[in-house]
Design an enzyme around this catalytic site. Structure first.
Site, PDB file in Angstrom:
ATOM      1  CD  GLU A  39      40.158 -13.052  31.351  1.00  0.00           C
ATOM      2  OE1 GLU A  39      39.280 -13.487  30.593  1.00  0.00           O
ATOM      3  OE2 GLU A  39      39.945 -12.242  32.262  1.00  0.00           O
TER       4      GLU A  39
ATOM      5  CB  CYS B  65      40.255 -20.021  23.542  1.00  0.00           C
ATOM      6  SG  CYS B  65      39.833 -18.424  22.893  1.00  0.00           S
TER       7      CYS B  65
ATOM      8  CB  CYS C 278      41.588  -5.864  21.191  1.00  0.00           C
ATOM      9  SG  CYS C 278      41.328  -5.948  19.400  1.00  0.00           S
TER      10      CYS C 278
ATOM     11  CB  CYS D 260      34.311  -5.002  18.142  1.00  0.00           C
ATOM     12  SG  CYS D 260      35.466  -5.336  16.800  1.00  0.00           S
TER      13      CYS D 260
ATOM     14  CB  CYS E  72      34.333  -7.396  21.709  1.00  0.00           C
ATOM     15  SG  CYS E  72      35.811  -8.231  22.270  1.00  0.00           S
TER      16      CYS E  72
HETATM   17  N1  SAH Z   1      40.039 -10.357  17.345  1.00  0.00           N
HETATM   18  C1  SAH Z   1      39.694 -11.581  16.733  1.00  0.00           C
HETATM   19  C2  SAH Z   1      39.754 -12.755  17.668  1.00  0.00           C
HETATM   20  C3  SAH Z   1      39.216 -12.580  19.051  1.00  0.00           C
HETATM   21  S1  SAH Z   1      37.475 -12.336  19.194  1.00  0.00           S
HETATM   22  C4  SAH Z   1      38.346 -11.475  16.080  1.00  0.00           C
HETATM   23  O1  SAH Z   1      37.638 -10.495  16.298  1.00  0.00           O
HETATM   24  O2  SAH Z   1      38.025 -12.369  15.313  1.00  0.00           O
HETATM   25  C5  SAH Z   1      36.880 -13.971  18.909  1.00  0.00           C
HETATM   26  C6  SAH Z   1      35.426 -14.052  18.474  1.00  0.00           C
HETATM   27  O3  SAH Z   1      34.548 -13.732  19.553  1.00  0.00           O
HETATM   28  C7  SAH Z   1      35.043 -13.091  17.354  1.00  0.00           C
HETATM   29  O4  SAH Z   1      34.340 -13.812  16.368  1.00  0.00           O
HETATM   30  C8  SAH Z   1      34.113 -12.088  18.007  1.00  0.00           C
HETATM   31  O5  SAH Z   1      33.199 -11.599  17.066  1.00  0.00           O
HETATM   32  C9  SAH Z   1      33.483 -12.934  19.093  1.00  0.00           C
HETATM   33  N2  SAH Z   1      32.956 -12.187  20.218  1.00  0.00           N
HETATM   34  C10 SAH Z   1      33.448 -11.067  20.766  1.00  0.00           C
HETATM   35  N3  SAH Z   1      32.707 -10.681  21.823  1.00  0.00           N
HETATM   36  C11 SAH Z   1      31.732 -11.604  21.950  1.00  0.00           C
HETATM   37  C12 SAH Z   1      30.668 -11.783  22.859  1.00  0.00           C
HETATM   38  N4  SAH Z   1      30.472 -10.931  23.849  1.00  0.00           N
HETATM   39  N5  SAH Z   1      29.824 -12.837  22.685  1.00  0.00           N
HETATM   40  C13 SAH Z   1      30.049 -13.725  21.700  1.00  0.00           C
HETATM   41  N6  SAH Z   1      31.048 -13.626  20.828  1.00  0.00           N
HETATM   42  C14 SAH Z   1      31.874 -12.576  20.934  1.00  0.00           C
HETATM   43 FE1  SF4 Z   2      39.287  -7.020  19.180  1.00  0.00          FE
HETATM   44 FE2  SF4 Z   2      37.097  -7.983  20.293  1.00  0.00          FE
HETATM   45 FE3  SF4 Z   2      36.930  -6.814  17.933  1.00  0.00          FE
HETATM   46 FE4  SF4 Z   2      38.130  -9.225  18.144  1.00  0.00          FE
HETATM   47  S1  SF4 Z   2      35.971  -8.766  18.508  1.00  0.00           S
HETATM   48  S2  SF4 Z   2      38.868  -7.425  17.019  1.00  0.00           S
HETATM   49  S3  SF4 Z   2      39.058  -8.981  20.187  1.00  0.00           S
HETATM   50  S4  SF4 Z   2      37.552  -5.811  19.837  1.00  0.00           S
END
Ligand code: SAH
Ligand code: SF4
Length: 343
Positions: free
Chosen positions: A88, A101, A108, A112, A115
């Protein structure tokens, strides 16, 4: 095709014994038009044998747009990759400029819990061609004038270091897509050796974002398992060593989750972490993923936490995620068609 102009010119010289005229014409046409645009150029219609060799050598698999959804102005695009997987890309038009973006992996492996992408596990890395192709599709396919590129889609950029760096080199090539380095942001969950490799590259214009989300070891390790390997002090040391061009600051992202990381004590911890760093905090209200154990903060929670940070002299900005309703905001990406998705 994800070569810089200099790399392409070398191929043209070594493989076809041609100079800058053909290479420059090819490069400009390839990125400004469709992938076959170059074939109609006089430089190539005049030498059909050359055109044939270039076409045979060219490794380019254009992305196919499977779906396009729009909400609150954000556009989510789902692209099919050549092997049937999909990724996406989110386009976020702002008042004066458009941000794209980009995803760097299918899934990944950082895990986390808040996410969406993290729930998929890592299916595979994207190639530089597939990352550059996302921007190309938006610029040429949708005809949009893009100013900023953020690596905040699916995946952890520093877990796919070499491919992401090559993609950035190509995206920022002035003869091609020409996105200035200072308009490219790489966001990491805190892969410390990756930050050190980035530092060693010496690109002070490139914007570095780090997803902090908690500034206390136990909580951060719960939210972001990467913290068990690289704790807050090594993360802070790596960030302090990152070179910053004049006017450039580190971006620290903080996804605010109700009752999890939104208390006064958390604001104290954030302020202590940021102390001594040249950083701006982006406060992002959580958009709950599908079946998330975490909740979005209320307007009052957000305001209270923002004020708590301001009182502690934290340079903070509230970032609303456009397109939250359709799960399109960066950080919420996960593609239902990739079959190994867990939930
Ligand atoms: N892996 C990288 C980049 C992708 S995630 C990282 O973690 O930085 C991009 C951003 O989206 C990160 O700051 C993450 O903390 C945030 N993020 C992930 N899931 C989210 C959600 N459900 N709502 C809001 N922000 C989210
Ligand atoms: Fe991966 Fe989502 Fe964590 Fe970013 S926030 S490192 S995309 S699992």
């Amino acid at each position: 095709m994800a070569l810089t102009y200099a790399e392409l010119a070398m191929v043209f010289r070594q493989r076809y014994d041609r100079g800058g005229y053909h290479a420059a014409a090819f490069y400009r046409a390839f990125f400004a038009g469709g992938p076959d645009h170059w074939k109609a150029l006089p430089a190539f219609t005049a030498s059909p044998r050359l055109a044939q060799s270039v076409a045979a050598d060219l490794r380019h698999r254009p992305l196919t747009c499977l779906r396009r959804e729009e909400q609150e102005g954000a556009i989510k695009l789902v692209f099919a990759l050549a092997d049937g997987m999909s990724v996406e890309t989110v386009v976020i038009p702002m008042a004066h400029h458009t941000t794209v973006c980009i995803s760097c992996q299918v899934g990944c492996r950082m895990g986390c819990g808040f996410c969406e992408t993290g729930q998929m596990g890592l299916l595979r890395h994207l190639t530089p061609d597939e990352m550059v192709g996302q921007l190309h599709a938006v610029k040429v396919g949708l005809g949009m004038d893009v100013r900023n590129v953020v690596f905040m889609g699916m995946g952890e950029p520093l877990d796919n270091f070499d491919n992401v760096i090559q993609a950035i080199r190509v995206l920022s090539d002035q003869r091609g897509l020409n996105v200035a380095l200072r308009r490219i942001t790489l966001s990491t969950a805190g892969v410390v050796p990756g930050i050190q490799r980035l530092t060693a590259l010496g690109w002070p214009q490139l914007k570095l974002a780090v997803s902090l989300n908690a500034a206390e070891e136990t909580l951060r390790s719960t939210l972001m398992p990467i913290n068990r390997r690289y704790g807050l002090s090594s993360l802070k040391a790596a960030l302090a060593g990152y070179p910053l061009a004049r006017g450039n600051v580190l971006l620290v992202e903080y996804v605010l989750m109700r009752g999890i990381n939104d208390q006064e004590a958390h604001a104290d911890q954030v302020a202590a972490f940021l102390d001594g760093l040249s950083a701006r905090l982006n406060l992002i209200p959580y958009n709950p993923r599908y079946r998330s154990p975490y909740q979005a903060p209320t307007e009052t929670d957000i305001h209270r936490f923002q004020q708590a940070l301001i009182h502690r002299n934290v340079f903070v900005r509230l970032r609303s995620s456009k397109g939250a309703g359709m799960r399109a905001a960066c950080g919420q990406l996960g593609v239902a068609c990739n079959s190994r998705r867990r939930d």
